[in-house]
Motif scaffolding. Structure first.
Motif, PDB file in Angstrom:
ATOM      1  N   PHE A  14       8.986  82.115  30.858  1.00 18.40           N
ATOM      2  CA  PHE A  14       9.360  80.740  30.576  1.00 18.40           C
ATOM      3  C   PHE A  14      10.809  80.691  30.105  1.00 18.40           C
ATOM      4  CE2 PHE A  14       4.889  81.383  29.659  1.00 18.40           C
ATOM      5  CZ  PHE A  14       4.263  80.329  30.293  1.00 18.40           C
ATOM      6  N   LEU A  15      11.452  79.549  30.341  1.00 18.03           N
ATOM      7  CA  LEU A  15      12.782  79.283  29.810  1.00 18.03           C
ATOM      8  C   LEU A  15      12.687  78.006  28.993  1.00 18.03           C
ATOM      9  CD1 LEU A  15      15.813  79.851  29.607  1.00 18.03           C
ATOM     10  CD2 LEU A  15      16.116  78.572  31.735  1.00 18.03           C
ATOM     11  N   VAL A  16      13.082  78.078  27.717  1.00 23.41           N
ATOM     12  CA  VAL A  16      12.927  76.954  26.794  1.00 23.41           C
ATOM     13  C   VAL A  16      14.306  76.458  26.357  1.00 23.41           C
ATOM     14  CG1 VAL A  16      11.911  76.154  24.633  1.00 23.41           C
ATOM     15  CG2 VAL A  16      10.753  77.931  25.975  1.00 23.41           C
ATOM     16  N   HIS A  72      12.338  81.239  18.365  1.00 28.89           N
ATOM     17  CA  HIS A  72      12.903  79.926  18.690  1.00 28.89           C
ATOM     18  C   HIS A  72      11.850  78.881  19.030  1.00 28.89           C
ATOM     19  CE1 HIS A  72      12.249  80.258  23.105  1.00 28.89           C
ATOM     20  NE2 HIS A  72      12.252  81.548  22.814  1.00 28.89           N
ATOM     21  N   ALA A  73      10.651  79.286  19.407  1.00 30.84           N
ATOM     22  CA  ALA A  73       9.646  78.340  19.892  1.00 30.84           C
ATOM     23  C   ALA A  73       8.616  77.960  18.836  1.00 30.84           C
ATOM     24  CB  ALA A  73       8.930  78.910  21.122  1.00 30.84           C
ATOM     25  N   GLY A  74       8.364  78.833  17.879  1.00 28.50           N
ATOM     26  CA  GLY A  74       7.394  78.535  16.838  1.00 28.50           C
ATOM     27  C   GLY A  74       5.986  78.358  17.387  1.00 28.50           C
ATOM     28  N   VAL A  75       5.204  77.529  16.711  1.00 25.64           N
ATOM     29  CA  VAL A  75       3.842  77.227  17.170  1.00 25.64           C
ATOM     30  C   VAL A  75       3.972  76.383  18.435  1.00 25.64           C
ATOM     31  CG1 VAL A  75       1.656  76.129  16.610  1.00 25.64           C
ATOM     32  CG2 VAL A  75       2.968  77.305  14.815  1.00 25.64           C
ATOM     33  N   SER A  76       3.530  76.919  19.551  1.00 23.50           N
ATOM     34  CA  SER A  76       3.818  76.284  20.830  1.00 23.50           C
ATOM     35  C   SER A  76       2.748  76.624  21.856  1.00 23.50           C
ATOM     36  CB  SER A  76       5.191  76.749  21.349  1.00 23.50           C
ATOM     37  OG  SER A  76       5.270  78.169  21.349  1.00 23.50           O
ATOM     38  N   GLU A  77       2.684  75.794  22.899  1.00 26.58           N
ATOM     39  CA  GLU A  77       1.728  76.046  23.982  1.00 26.58           C
ATOM     40  C   GLU A  77       2.240  75.381  25.251  1.00 26.58           C
ATOM     41  OE1 GLU A  77      -2.941  75.188  25.239  1.00 26.58           O
ATOM     42  OE2 GLU A  77      -2.376  75.299  23.126  1.00 26.58           O
ATOM     43  N   TRP A  78       2.067  76.083  26.371  1.00 25.91           N
ATOM     44  CA  TRP A  78       2.406  75.520  27.672  1.00 25.91           C
ATOM     45  C   TRP A  78       1.531  76.171  28.734  1.00 25.91           C
ATOM     46  CZ3 TRP A  78       4.473  71.215  29.010  1.00 25.91           C
ATOM     47  CH2 TRP A  78       4.858  70.992  30.347  1.00 25.91           C
ATOM     48  N   GLN A  79       0.843  75.333  29.501  1.00 27.00           N
ATOM     49  CA  GLN A  79      -0.021  75.813  30.578  1.00 27.00           C
ATOM     50  C   GLN A  79      -1.019  76.858  30.074  1.00 27.00           C
ATOM     51  OE1 GLN A  79       2.727  77.066  33.628  1.00 27.00           O
ATOM     52  NE2 GLN A  79       3.214  74.964  34.218  1.00 27.00           N
ATOM     53  N   GLY A  80      -1.516  76.638  28.871  1.00 27.90           N
ATOM     54  CA  GLY A  80      -2.518  77.531  28.308  1.00 27.90           C
ATOM     55  C   GLY A  80      -1.977  78.756  27.611  1.00 27.90           C
ATOM     56  N   THR A  81      -0.678  79.011  27.740  1.00 30.80           N
ATOM     57  CA  THR A  81      -0.067  80.142  27.038  1.00 30.80           C
ATOM     58  C   THR A  81       0.392  79.688  25.666  1.00 30.80           C
ATOM     59  OG1 THR A  81       0.691  81.198  29.084  1.00 30.80           O
ATOM     60  CG2 THR A  81       1.814  81.821  27.066  1.00 30.80           C
ATOM     61  N   THR A  82      -0.017  80.400  24.644  1.00 29.36           N
ATOM     62  CA  THR A  82       0.392  80.077  23.283  1.00 29.36           C
ATOM     63  C   THR A  82       1.418  81.093  22.798  1.00 29.36           C
ATOM     64  OG1 THR A  82      -1.456  81.357  22.388  1.00 29.36           O
ATOM     65  CG2 THR A  82      -1.823  78.999  22.743  1.00 29.36           C
ATOM     66  N   GLU A  83       2.081  80.754  21.687  1.00 28.74           N
ATOM     67  CA  GLU A  83       3.085  81.633  21.099  1.00 28.74           C
ATOM     68  C   GLU A  83       4.149  81.972  22.154  1.00 28.74           C
ATOM     69  OE1 GLU A  83       4.758  84.821  19.807  1.00 28.74           O
ATOM     70  OE2 GLU A  83       5.227  83.017  18.675  1.00 28.74           O
ATOM     71  N   LEU A  84       4.878  80.953  22.575  1.00 25.93           N
ATOM     72  CA  LEU A  84       5.863  81.101  23.649  1.00 25.93           C
ATOM     73  C   LEU A  84       7.007  82.039  23.293  1.00 25.93           C
ATOM     74  CD1 LEU A  84       5.871  79.611  26.495  1.00 25.93           C
ATOM     75  CD2 LEU A  84       4.238  78.749  24.845  1.00 25.93           C
ATOM     76  N   ASN A  85       7.207  82.329  22.015  1.00 25.85           N
ATOM     77  CA  ASN A  85       8.263  83.277  21.659  1.00 25.85           C
ATOM     78  C   ASN A  85       8.119  84.596  22.417  1.00 25.85           C
ATOM     79  OD1 ASN A  85       9.696  81.743  19.791  1.00 25.85           O
ATOM     80  ND2 ASN A  85       8.456  82.409  18.063  1.00 25.85           N
ATOM     81  N   ALA A  86       6.875  85.032  22.590  1.00 22.24           N
ATOM     82  CA  ALA A  86       6.625  86.340  23.193  1.00 22.24           C
ATOM     83  C   ALA A  86       6.858  86.363  24.689  1.00 22.24           C
ATOM     84  CB  ALA A  86       5.195  86.780  22.883  1.00 22.24           C
ATOM     85  N   ASP A 109       8.437  69.781  24.947  1.00 21.61           N
ATOM     86  CA  ASP A 109       7.299  69.923  25.862  1.00 21.61           C
ATOM     87  C   ASP A 109       6.250  70.868  25.298  1.00 21.61           C
ATOM     88  OD1 ASP A 109       8.325  68.250  27.917  1.00 21.61           O
ATOM     89  OD2 ASP A 109       9.501  69.909  28.737  1.00 21.61           O
ATOM     90  N   ILE A 110       6.708  71.953  24.704  1.00 24.72           N
ATOM     91  CA  ILE A 110       5.778  72.990  24.247  1.00 24.72           C
ATOM     92  C   ILE A 110       5.326  72.781  22.801  1.00 24.72           C
ATOM     93  CG2 ILE A 110       6.739  74.655  25.864  1.00 24.72           C
ATOM     94  CD1 ILE A 110       8.184  75.980  23.494  1.00 24.72           C
ATOM     95  N   ALA A 111       5.994  71.864  22.087  1.00 22.24           N
ATOM     96  CA  ALA A 111       5.615  71.554  20.701  1.00 22.24           C
ATOM     97  C   ALA A 111       5.839  70.064  20.441  1.00 22.24           C
ATOM     98  CB  ALA A 111       6.421  72.404  19.725  1.00 22.24           C
ATOM     99  N   PRO A 112       5.154  69.184  21.183  1.00 23.31           N
ATOM    100  CA  PRO A 112       5.443  67.745  21.100  1.00 23.31           C
ATOM    101  C   PRO A 112       5.101  67.110  19.760  1.00 23.31           C
ATOM    102  CG  PRO A 112       3.472  68.141  22.423  1.00 23.31           C
ATOM    103  CD  PRO A 112       4.096  69.474  22.165  1.00 23.31           C
TER     104      PRO A 112
END
Length: 275
Positions: free
Chosen positions: A45-47, A98-112, A167-170
């Motif tokens: 992902f690119l945030v 940079h992403a913190g508590v986040s989710e996109w398309q079922g993937t959580t913890e977008l930092n990783a 988008d990932i942490a609305p």
């Protein structure tokens, strides 16, 4: 390096007895000549973010103890050899905070699983006349495009995985805000954007501001990638998700209302990227 290790490495070079696929790590030798097929990149992902501060303050915060990011794009990048200069604060192979508590398309913890780009921009500006947003200057946009294009190309990041922090942490975030040039990035081959004829087709003659079915819109947004309920309850959480979607794909109106045009845009995006 210990003397024995150095001597062994020198012997390998002199007598060509060691393969170039072998790495001497002191206590053992790693043979890298055999490769597994089931492997992919950490980066999926690119945030995009804004810093909500000037360059000096942003760099101080992002090199402090609490948060970090891979890249920072200045508001007015300096030019060297005809190209803009951006700051890289964290190697791409490593995780930044940079992403913190986040989710996109079922993937959580977008930092990783992501690369983060912080763009120097103060974000919202509240005045007696109302809220405005700092624009992104052309020189900065040029640098953002060049950096993002390189990243999505090298990691083969699909359009629907180039996302805003909002988008990932609305429920927590609004960056990079409605002034961010998503359409410009799309025109350069970065990220997603709905096709105008498809939006008109799904609008089907409805008043763009007419109320839409909340549950149906939530279901579309969830399919696209947002973390949202699909119960049709139009509460503050639902409004924030809808507003995040609108800031990305209809920045002229991001009030968070569940209207016909927003529903049509979501449907057009699903047609295009989830056929």
């Amino acid at each position: 390096m210990r003397v024995g290790v150095a001597f062994a490495a020198l012997v390998c070079v002199l007598i060509s007895a060691c393969s170039s696929t072998e790495i001497n790590r002191g206590a053992y030798i790693a043979d890298t000549s055999i490769h597994s097929k089931r492997v992919d990149s950490r980066v999926r992902f690119l945030v995009m973010h804004y810093t909500q501060g000037d360059e000096a303050r942003s760099l101080a915060v992002l090199t402090g103890d609490d948060v970090s990011v891979h890249y920072v794009v200045p508001e007015s990048p300096r030019i060297e050899n005809g190209e803009p200069v951006v700051y890289q604060l964290v190697p791409e192979s490593e995780r930044a905070w940079h992403a913190g508590v986040s989710e996109w398309q079922g993937t959580t913890e977008l930092n990783a699983a992501s690369i983060g780009i912080e763009n120097v921009n103060v974000g919202p500006i509240d005045t007696p006349q109302g809220r405005t947003w700092q624009p992104y200057p052309p020189a900065q946009v040029d640098a953002i495009v060049k950096l993002a294009k390189d990243i999505v190309t090298r990691y083969n990041i699909p359009p629907i995985r180039v996302v805003a922090h909002s988008d990932i942490a609305p429920q927590r975030k609004t960056d990079p805000g409605p002034a961010f040039p998503w359409k410009t990035l799309y025109d350069a081959g970065i990220g997603a954007w709905p096709d105008t004829p498809a939006v008109a087709l799904h609008l089907a003659g409805r008043d763009p501001k007419a109320p839409a079915d909340v549950a149906a819109l939530e279901e579309k947004l969830q399919r696209y990638g947002y973390e949202t309920a699909t119960d049709g309850v139009f509460d503050d959480r639902a409004r924030r998700v809808i507003a995040a979607f609108q800031m990305h794909f209809r920045p002229s109106d991001y009030a968070g209302n569940a209207d016909a045009e927003t529903d049509a845009i979501a449907a057009a995006l699903l047609d295009k990227y989830f056929p």
